[in-house]
Design a protein around this motif. Structure first.
Motif, PDB file in Angstrom:
ATOM      1  N   LEU A  28       0.836  -1.204   0.000  1.00  0.00           N
ATOM      2  CA  LEU A  28       0.000   0.000   0.000  1.00  0.00           C
ATOM      3  C   LEU A  28       0.871   1.255   0.000  1.00  0.00           C
ATOM      4  O   LEU A  28       0.600   2.211  -0.741  1.00  0.00           O
ATOM      5  CB  LEU A  28      -0.917   0.007   1.226  1.00  0.00           C
ATOM      6  N   LEU A  29       1.907   1.238   0.820  1.00  0.00           N
ATOM      7  CA  LEU A  29       2.783   2.403   0.907  1.00  0.00           C
ATOM      8  C   LEU A  29       3.508   2.642  -0.407  1.00  0.00           C
ATOM      9  O   LEU A  29       3.573   3.781  -0.889  1.00  0.00           O
ATOM     10  CB  LEU A  29       3.791   2.208   2.034  1.00  0.00           C
ATOM     11  N   ASP A  30       4.038   1.582  -1.006  1.00  0.00           N
ATOM     12  CA  ASP A  30       4.729   1.730  -2.288  1.00  0.00           C
ATOM     13  C   ASP A  30       3.792   2.299  -3.353  1.00  0.00           C
ATOM     14  O   ASP A  30       4.182   3.163  -4.148  1.00  0.00           O
ATOM     15  CB  ASP A  30       5.277   0.373  -2.761  1.00  0.00           C
ATOM     16  N   ALA A  31       2.563   1.815  -3.351  1.00  0.00           N
ATOM     17  CA  ALA A  31       1.590   2.305  -4.326  1.00  0.00           C
ATOM     18  C   ALA A  31       1.206   3.753  -4.031  1.00  0.00           C
ATOM     19  O   ALA A  31       0.989   4.554  -4.955  1.00  0.00           O
ATOM     20  CB  ALA A  31       0.348   1.410  -4.315  1.00  0.00           C
ATOM     21  N   ALA A  32       1.126   4.107  -2.766  1.00  0.00           N
ATOM     22  CA  ALA A  32       0.723   5.462  -2.391  1.00  0.00           C
ATOM     23  C   ALA A  32       1.751   6.492  -2.822  1.00  0.00           C
ATOM     24  O   ALA A  32       1.394   7.614  -3.225  1.00  0.00           O
ATOM     25  CB  ALA A  32       0.499   5.548  -0.885  1.00  0.00           C
ATOM     26  N   LEU A  33       3.031   6.148  -2.748  1.00  0.00           N
ATOM     27  CA  LEU A  33       4.088   7.116  -3.052  1.00  0.00           C
ATOM     28  C   LEU A  33       3.980   7.663  -4.472  1.00  0.00           C
ATOM     29  O   LEU A  33       4.404   8.786  -4.746  1.00  0.00           O
ATOM     30  CB  LEU A  33       5.464   6.468  -2.840  1.00  0.00           C
ATOM     31  N   ILE A  34       3.409   6.891  -5.352  1.00  0.00           N
ATOM     32  CA  ILE A  34       3.236   7.343  -6.740  1.00  0.00           C
ATOM     33  C   ILE A  34       2.234   8.497  -6.803  1.00  0.00           C
ATOM     34  O   ILE A  34       2.345   9.393  -7.648  1.00  0.00           O
ATOM     35  CB  ILE A  34       2.762   6.173  -7.627  1.00  0.00           C
ATOM     36  N   HIS A  35       1.281   8.493  -5.887  1.00  0.00           N
ATOM     37  CA  HIS A  35       0.192   9.473  -5.917  1.00  0.00           C
ATOM     38  C   HIS A  35       0.414  10.660  -4.990  1.00  0.00           C
ATOM     39  O   HIS A  35      -0.235  11.700  -5.156  1.00  0.00           O
ATOM     40  CB  HIS A  35      -1.134   8.785  -5.554  1.00  0.00           C
ATOM     41  N   VAL A  36       1.296  10.496  -4.005  1.00  0.00           N
ATOM     42  CA  VAL A  36       1.472  11.543  -2.993  1.00  0.00           C
ATOM     43  C   VAL A  36       1.897  12.875  -3.603  1.00  0.00           C
ATOM     44  O   VAL A  36       1.448  13.939  -3.169  1.00  0.00           O
ATOM     45  CB  VAL A  36       2.502  11.093  -1.925  1.00  0.00           C
ATOM     46  N   ALA A  37       2.761  12.826  -4.615  1.00  0.00           N
ATOM     47  CA  ALA A  37       3.243  14.066  -5.233  1.00  0.00           C
ATOM     48  C   ALA A  37       2.099  14.890  -5.810  1.00  0.00           C
ATOM     49  O   ALA A  37       2.185  16.121  -5.876  1.00  0.00           O
ATOM     50  CB  ALA A  37       4.257  13.747  -6.318  1.00  0.00           C
ATOM     51  N   PHE A  38       1.027  14.227  -6.205  1.00  0.00           N
ATOM     52  CA  PHE A  38      -0.099  14.930  -6.829  1.00  0.00           C
ATOM     53  C   PHE A  38      -1.222  15.228  -5.839  1.00  0.00           C
ATOM     54  O   PHE A  38      -1.803  16.315  -5.868  1.00  0.00           O
ATOM     55  CB  PHE A  38      -0.649  14.094  -7.990  1.00  0.00           C
ATOM     56  N   ASP A  39      -1.521  14.267  -4.973  1.00  0.00           N
ATOM     57  CA  ASP A  39      -2.676  14.398  -4.088  1.00  0.00           C
ATOM     58  C   ASP A  39      -2.317  14.487  -2.611  1.00  0.00           C
ATOM     59  O   ASP A  39      -3.216  14.555  -1.763  1.00  0.00           O
ATOM     60  CB  ASP A  39      -3.630  13.208  -4.298  1.00  0.00           C
ATOM     61  N   GLY A  40      -1.012  14.479  -2.285  1.00  0.00           N
ATOM     62  CA  GLY A  40      -0.612  14.518  -0.888  1.00  0.00           C
ATOM     63  C   GLY A  40      -0.988  13.236  -0.171  1.00  0.00           C
ATOM     64  O   GLY A  40      -1.398  12.249  -0.784  1.00  0.00           O
ATOM     65  N   TRP A  41      -0.830  13.260   1.159  1.00  0.00           N
ATOM     66  CA  TRP A  41      -1.249  12.111   1.966  1.00  0.00           C
ATOM     67  C   TRP A  41      -2.739  12.279   2.252  1.00  0.00           C
ATOM     68  O   TRP A  41      -3.140  12.659   3.348  1.00  0.00           O
ATOM     69  CB  TRP A  41      -0.439  12.047   3.254  1.00  0.00           C
ATOM     70  N   SER A  42      -3.532  11.978   1.249  1.00  0.00           N
ATOM     71  CA  SER A  42      -4.970  12.263   1.288  1.00  0.00           C
ATOM     72  C   SER A  42      -5.784  10.984   1.126  1.00  0.00           C
ATOM     73  O   SER A  42      -5.259   9.905   0.845  1.00  0.00           O
ATOM     74  CB  SER A  42      -5.335  13.240   0.163  1.00  0.00           C
ATOM     75  N   GLU A  43      -7.085  11.137   1.278  1.00  0.00           N
ATOM     76  CA  GLU A  43      -7.992  10.010   1.082  1.00  0.00           C
ATOM     77  C   GLU A  43      -7.942   9.537  -0.364  1.00  0.00           C
ATOM     78  O   GLU A  43      -8.033   8.333  -0.635  1.00  0.00           O
ATOM     79  CB  GLU A  43      -9.416  10.414   1.474  1.00  0.00           C
ATOM     80  N   ALA A  44      -7.790  10.472  -1.299  1.00  0.00           N
ATOM     81  CA  ALA A  44      -7.694  10.087  -2.709  1.00  0.00           C
ATOM     82  C   ALA A  44      -6.461   9.214  -2.945  1.00  0.00           C
ATOM     83  O   ALA A  44      -6.521   8.222  -3.684  1.00  0.00           O
ATOM     84  CB  ALA A  44      -7.631  11.342  -3.585  1.00  0.00           C
ATOM     85  N   THR A  45      -5.358   9.587  -2.310  1.00  0.00           N
ATOM     86  CA  THR A  45      -4.138   8.791  -2.429  1.00  0.00           C
ATOM     87  C   THR A  45      -4.333   7.410  -1.831  1.00  0.00           C
ATOM     88  O   THR A  45      -3.913   6.396  -2.418  1.00  0.00           O
ATOM     89  CB  THR A  45      -2.968   9.502  -1.715  1.00  0.00           C
ATOM     90  N   PHE A  46      -4.979   7.350  -0.690  1.00  0.00           N
ATOM     91  CA  PHE A  46      -5.192   6.065  -0.026  1.00  0.00           C
ATOM     92  C   PHE A  46      -6.044   5.133  -0.887  1.00  0.00           C
ATOM     93  O   PHE A  46      -5.705   3.946  -1.060  1.00  0.00           O
ATOM     94  CB  PHE A  46      -5.862   6.285   1.329  1.00  0.00           C
ATOM     95  N   LYS A  47      -7.114   5.642  -1.431  1.00  0.00           N
ATOM     96  CA  LYS A  47      -7.986   4.809  -2.256  1.00  0.00           C
ATOM     97  C   LYS A  47      -7.272   4.355  -3.526  1.00  0.00           C
ATOM     98  O   LYS A  47      -7.410   3.193  -3.943  1.00  0.00           O
ATOM     99  CB  LYS A  47      -9.262   5.582  -2.611  1.00  0.00           C
TER     100      LYS A  47
END
Length: 236
Positions: free
Chosen positions: A18-37
């Motif tokens: 989950l964390l590895d997948a989240a890092l791809i999105h964090v730059a765009f959406d931050g540590w947000s619910e959108a990133t988590f989903k």
């Protein structure tokens, strides 16, 4: 969705995915619910399982990212020969290792923003305290009184200020950050030197009696990881 080839993955394995997948999105959406989903979908983790592992969603992933950096720092310290180094240089090197373990500067920047929010400030402070504790523990700190707290509080302040400087540093190989770190540690060492001199100075010695007495009453926690660890000596 990604498939998992790991037989019988543990909860930690799934959380790492989950964390590895989240890092791809964090730059765009931050540590947000959108990133988590998005992370759960990309990692092929059922939403209910992802939520069970991370009840607070991306906040828990941001804390997991911080802990991953702490572990990487500790492993690097274990294989680094620090024989003959001054203690202040060992501390500076450990902080440098910790920053170099953060391979995604934008993820750190977004984390700083997240933990600056009032509702997450305590989590951020606890994470930084944990980093300071990890450094002192890895360096073999044996203090059991108020020094246990003062060392970690001081290093937490040094680490926090260095992170903020590092985030804005565009010098080659972050040389400006390492120079900044050295200055901060030198400042701390000057304070410690002054305290030592005050204890030997007959004119200043009376002013140190109270702080020294209080430091002796405080005891390092037997169980690590508490929010505000430690206790006052029963005889106080």
């Amino acid at each position: 969705m990604q498939s998992d080839d790991t037989p019988n993955p543990t909860q930690d394995d799934i959380k790492d995915r989950l964390l590895d997948a989240a890092l791809i999105h964090v730059a765009f959406d931050g540590w947000s619910e959108a990133t988590f989903k998005a992370a759960a979908e990309d990692a092929g983790v059922e939403p209910t399982l992802a939520r069970a592992l991370c009840p607070r969603g991306a906040v828990d992933l941001a804390l997991a990212y911080h802990r991953r950096g702490d572990l990487a720092m500790i492993e690097r310290m274990k294989v680094t020969d620090m024989t003959g180094m001054r203690y202040r240089d060992k501390v500076a090197l450990a902080v440098r290792f910790r920053l170099e373990a953060a391979t995604d500067k934008e993820a750190v920047r977004r984390g700083v923003t997240l933990f600056a929010l009032p509702q997450h400030a305590a989590d951020g402070a606890k994470a930084i305290w944990g980093t300071a504790d990890a450094i002192w523990t890895a360096l073999g700190d044996t203090s059991e009184d108020g020094n246990w707290y003062s060392k970690r509080a001081t290093l937490s302040a040094v680490y926090s200020s260095t992170v903020l400087y590092w985030l804005g540093d565009d010098s080659p190989e972050h040389t400006a950050t390492w120079a900044f770190l050295d200055r901060r540690i030198d400042d701390v060492m000057r304070i410690e030197s002054f305290k030592a001199q005050a204890r030997r100075n007959p004119l200043l010695m009376p002013f140190m009696v109270g702080p020294d007495w209080l430091a002796r009453q405080l005891k390092a926690p037997k169980a690590r990881g508490q929010d505000l660890p430690g206790s006052v000596h029963p005889g106080a």
